[in-house]
Every structure is written in structure tokens, then in C-alpha cells.
Design a protein around this motif. Structure first.
Motif, PDB file in Angstrom:
ATOM      1  N   TYR A  20       5.477  -3.350   9.320  1.00 42.42           N
ATOM      2  CA  TYR A  20       6.068  -4.625   9.732  1.00 42.42           C
ATOM      3  C   TYR A  20       5.170  -5.270  10.775  1.00 42.42           C
ATOM      4  N   ASN A  21       4.598  -6.426  10.440  1.00 40.75           N
ATOM      5  CA  ASN A  21       3.661  -7.124  11.334  1.00 40.75           C
ATOM      6  C   ASN A  21       2.631  -6.147  11.885  1.00 40.75           C
ATOM      7  N   ALA A  22       1.976  -5.444  10.959  1.00 37.49           N
ATOM      8  CA  ALA A  22       1.086  -4.339  11.322  1.00 37.49           C
ATOM      9  C   ALA A  22      -0.390  -4.692  11.177  1.00 37.49           C
ATOM     10  N   GLN A  23      -0.718  -5.974  11.199  1.00 35.26           N
ATOM     11  CA  GLN A  23      -2.096  -6.377  10.929  1.00 35.26           C
ATOM     12  C   GLN A  23      -3.106  -5.792  11.924  1.00 35.26           C
ATOM     13  N   ARG A  24      -2.650  -5.473  13.117  1.00 38.27           N
ATOM     14  CA  ARG A  24      -3.579  -4.997  14.143  1.00 38.27           C
ATOM     15  C   ARG A  24      -4.165  -3.622  13.814  1.00 38.27           C
ATOM     16  N   PHE A  25      -3.351  -2.734  13.214  1.00 36.10           N
ATOM     17  CA  PHE A  25      -3.804  -1.359  13.013  1.00 36.10           C
ATOM     18  C   PHE A  25      -3.758  -0.875  11.569  1.00 36.10           C
ATOM     19  N   ILE A  26      -3.166  -1.629  10.644  1.00 33.82           N
ATOM     20  CA  ILE A  26      -2.944  -1.123   9.289  1.00 33.82           C
ATOM     21  C   ILE A  26      -4.244  -0.745   8.587  1.00 33.82           C
ATOM     22  N   GLU A  27      -5.311  -1.490   8.837  1.00 31.15           N
ATOM     23  CA  GLU A  27      -6.588  -1.159   8.191  1.00 31.15           C
ATOM     24  C   GLU A  27      -7.105   0.194   8.664  1.00 31.15           C
ATOM     25  N   GLY A  49       8.829  -7.221   5.204  1.00 31.59           N
ATOM     26  CA  GLY A  49       9.057  -8.610   5.603  1.00 31.59           C
ATOM     27  C   GLY A  49       8.127  -9.093   6.701  1.00 31.59           C
ATOM     28  N   SER A  50       6.872  -8.630   6.689  1.00 27.69           N
ATOM     29  CA  SER A  50       5.918  -9.038   7.733  1.00 27.69           C
ATOM     30  C   SER A  50       5.654 -10.545   7.679  1.00 27.69           C
ATOM     31  N   GLN A  51       5.363 -11.101   8.850  1.00 26.34           N
ATOM     32  CA  GLN A  51       5.053 -12.518   8.960  1.00 26.34           C
ATOM     33  C   GLN A  51       3.608 -12.744   9.402  1.00 26.34           C
ATOM     34  N   ASP A  52       2.802 -11.698   9.285  1.00 26.55           N
ATOM     35  CA  ASP A  52       1.392 -11.816   9.641  1.00 26.55           C
ATOM     36  C   ASP A  52       0.537 -11.492   8.409  1.00 26.55           C
ATOM     37  N   ARG A  53      -0.667 -10.988   8.603  1.00 26.99           N
ATOM     38  CA  ARG A  53      -1.610 -10.749   7.509  1.00 26.99           C
ATOM     39  C   ARG A  53      -1.522  -9.323   6.959  1.00 26.99           C
ATOM     40  N   THR A  54      -0.453  -8.611   7.245  1.00 30.66           N
ATOM     41  CA  THR A  54      -0.343  -7.226   6.792  1.00 30.66           C
ATOM     42  C   THR A  54      -0.550  -7.095   5.284  1.00 30.66           C
ATOM     43  N   ALA A  55       0.201  -7.851   4.486  1.00 30.62           N
ATOM     44  CA  ALA A  55       0.108  -7.758   3.023  1.00 30.62           C
ATOM     45  C   ALA A  55      -1.289  -8.113   2.529  1.00 30.62           C
ATOM     46  N   GLU A  56      -1.878  -9.123   3.118  1.00 37.15           N
ATOM     47  CA  GLU A  56      -3.225  -9.557   2.720  1.00 37.15           C
ATOM     48  C   GLU A  56      -4.254  -8.449   2.946  1.00 37.15           C
ATOM     49  N   ILE A  57      -4.160  -7.786   4.090  1.00 33.20           N
ATOM     50  CA  ILE A  57      -5.095  -6.705   4.406  1.00 33.20           C
ATOM     51  C   ILE A  57      -4.919  -5.541   3.442  1.00 33.20           C
TER      52      ILE A  57
END
Length: 373
Positions: A20-27, A49-57
Motif C-alpha cells: 500500500y503506497n509502497a513506491q519508496r521500497f517495493i523495488e 488500493g495504492s495511490q502512488d506508483r506502486t503498481a507501475e513499479i
């Protein structure tokens, strides 16, 4: 495109990552999973239901490695996300990991060997974990228990596994006991309670195995130090209430030990959130519930002094002494941040901790529980 084939001798492991809104560390998390020496994995990321770039990454990484799959759902919480991933998984074993934690390369390989070489009564194995900061550096904290076999009472006293990224679970085990509790424990601040509650249900039916090696990096970043202790107390009390209803035979003393450990944990969280008076109040609760143990704990005296020191620094921060004391405090913090700890250092700390009085007393308590159970 990386596409590791499965082999007849290597059981499939399903890695479940709620995000969830994990774009900072998911990669970084995904790279640590895909770099495992054990290749027969399916990696299921559930975007909650993230609202950042999580899914894109995640999608960009999935294009390079077919083992990665992305599922998406409206925001329903970490427990619901994990359950969806487990439901869609096809592996013989389930390996959950949070979207900001990391695994060191041999974690899954060694966990699979451990559980395969164990009796079928072992439903879960866990590795040791070290605390890491935003830059993946060790901070000095760790979870290094040696509890194994029948662990229900020790686990009730303290969540010795410590986090939700350190375990490998037989899927048949989850099919028997059920998944993560996303009903009674459903709340944005209950993260961590659902892990402990699941481990307790597994411990009722299965034995645990332990892999005594530091193979997990448990992220403790500055964004995670803000918490609501009242909400955590609420869920702890709810969890204990659930246990009491199921096991009225458990002595009240066990709950005192458990409560003391829990309030000590909250005291540390309060300290790191700069809530020093609250930390002292929680230390008193821990002391009150388990006098004999807390008297032996050197870390309680250290934490008490740290809280008092920080309260003193806050008191003089805006006074004429601040230019002497407060500047020195900043210099001390800066020095601490430059300490370069290694995993070898952590193993040395484990050996030292075994010799401190409260750990020896805790070991005696658990041995006594084994004899009486």
C-alpha cells in the motif's frame, strides 16, 4: 526476460507481498526476493488500493521476470491483501514479506531445506532478522530467538519471531487454521497484531522450526515511528481476550508476563517517537506486571535514563544552556548514525545477550513451562 523453470525436486514457494503506497521500497524488496538462490518462486504482489506508483513499479519488474504477478484490490488492509495473495497462490509453501523489508540471498533456500528436513508436525519455520534503516544499514536491533517445537506459551508471552517477513509456512497448515484475521483485528493500526495472532493459531496445531541465521532485513524507517499506542493496546487486549476464551486453562501469570513484554515494546516505540513521558509510564506498567523479570532487565534501566535525559534536553532546549547541551546531543546522534554494523557484529551481540541475567531467567521460565505443559 527471466523465466526460471520449475524442477521436480524443488517445491514451489509462493511469496506474498501486500503493498500500500509502497513506491519508496517495493523495488528493493522485489529485487531481494528475485535475487534468492532458490529460484522456484511465484511472487504475488497485492496492491491494496495504492495511490502512488506502486503498481507501475511492480508491472515494470514483472515484464522482466515472469515469476512476478500483480493483483489489485480496493484498500482493505494488510491482512485482506495477504489472504488474497494466498488464495491465488499455487505453491506448496507460503512466504510472506512486507513491501519495505528485504531478504538476504539464501533465506528461502535455507528455510525450504529446514522445513523439508523436519517432521510433518512442523508447520512453520522462521529465520532471524536484523533491523535496517531507510538505506538498508543495520541499526543494532535484532530478533534472534531459539524457540522451537511446541511454542504456544512462549509465543503468547512474547512474539519472538518479531515481524511478518521471517516465516515460511506450509500451505496445508494455513488451509487447516485459516489465513490472517481481517475481521476482529481489522484496523489501520493493527499491523503486526495479525502476524502474532496467526502464529498463535498455527502454534496450537503445529510445531515451529527455527533457522538461527540473520536472513531478514526488517525495515524501521522514520515514517514508521509514528504510531498510536492506544490503538495498539486495544488490539493487544482483544487478542488476549480471544486467547482467554479459547484457553481458560492458561494461568493468569502467563498474561502478566505477556503484558509486561508488550508494554516494554510500546515503551521503546514511544521513545523512538519522542514521547518520553509516555515511555516512562509504559515502563512502569511493564514493571508492575512482572516485577521479578523487569528488575533483571538492564535495558529497562538504560531506557529509563535515556527518557529522562531526553526530557531534560527538551526542558533546556530553549534555555541559555541549550547551545552547550543540545549541540552535544546532535553531535552524539550524528556519531551514532555513522556506526557501521555488520552481521558478524549482530552474531556477537546474540552471544552476549544469552549471558545477561534476564535472558537466563527467561530461558529458565520457558523450560519450566515445557515441563508443566
Amino acid at each position: 526476460m527471466v523465466n526460471y523453470p520449475s524442477t521436480d525436486n524443488a517445491p514451489l514457494v509462493s511469496v506474498i507481498i501486500p503493498a500500500y503506497n509502497a513506491q519508496r521500497f517495493i523495488e528493493r524488496t522485489l529485487k531481494s526476493v528475485l535475487a534468492q538462490t532458490y529460484h522456484n518462486l511465484e511472487v504475488i504482489v497485492v496492491d491494496d488500493g495504492s495511490q502512488d506508483r506502486t503498481a507501475e513499479i511492480v508491472q515494470s519488474i514483472a515484464k522482466l521476470d515472469r515469476r512476478v504477478k500483480l493483483l489489485q484490490q480496493p484498500n482493505a488492509g494488510v491482512a485482506a491483501a495477504r489472504n488474497l495473495g494466498i488464495q491465488k497462490s499455487t505453491g506448496e509453501f507460503i512466504a510472506p514479506i512486507d513491501a519495505d523489508d528485504i531478504w538476504y540471498p539464501e533465506n528461502i533456500e535455507k528455510q525450504v531445506k529446514c522445513i523439508i528436513n523436519s517432521d510433518s508436525s512442523v508447520g512453520l519455520v522462521y529465520s532471524w532478522s536484523v533491523d535496517i534503516n531507510e538505506d538498508d544499514f543495520l541499526t543494532g536491533g535484532f530478533h534472534a530467538s531459539e524457540q522451537k517445537g511446541k511454542v504456544y506459551l512462549p509465543l503468547l508471552c512474547r512474539n519472538f519471531i518479531g515481524n511478518g517477513s521471517a516465516v515460511l509456512i506450509r500451505k496445508t497448515c494455513l488451509e487447516k487454521v485459516g489465513g490472517y484475521n481481517n475481521k476482529e483485528l481489522k484496523d489501520e493500526h493493527s499491523h503486526g497484531s495479525e502476524d502474532w495472532e496467526l502464529y498463535l493459531r498455527i502454534a496450537e496445531c503445529y510445531q515451529f522450526g527455527v533457522l538461527p541465521e540473520f536472513l531478514i532485513g526488517y525495515r524501521k524507517n522514520s515514517l514508521s515511528t509514528s504510531y498510536k499506542d492506544a490503538s495498539m493496546v486495544k488490539f493487544y487486549e482483544l487478542l488476549m481476550q480471544m486467547v482467554r476464551q479459547k484457553h481458560p486453562e492458561i494461568p493468569e501469570q502467563i498474561y502478566h508476563w505477556s503484558g509486561s513484554n508488550f508494554y516494554l515494546y510500546l515503551a521503546y516505540q514511544s521513545f523512538h517517537s519522542s514521547k518520553h513521558s509516555n515511555s516512562l509510564a509504559l515502563l512502569y506498567k511493564s514493571f508492575h506486571l512482572d516485577l521479578s523479570m523487569t528488575l533483571l532487565r538492564h535495558d529497562i534501566y538504560i531506557l529509563t535514563m535515556k527518557n529522562l535525559y531526553q526530557m531534560f534536553m527538551q526542558y533546556i532546549k530553549y534555555g541559555f544552556l541549550s547551545k552547550y547541551f543540545y549541540r552535544n546531543e546532535i553531535e552524539i546522534r550524528a556519531t551514532k548514525n555513522t556506526i557501521n554494523l555488520t552481521l558478524n557484529d549482530m552474531y556477537k551481540l546474540v552471544k552476549i545477550r544469552k549471558l545477561v541475567p534476564y535472558k537466563m531467567y527467561e530461558k529458565y521460565r520457558f523450560q519450566k513451562l515445557d515441563k508443566n505443559s
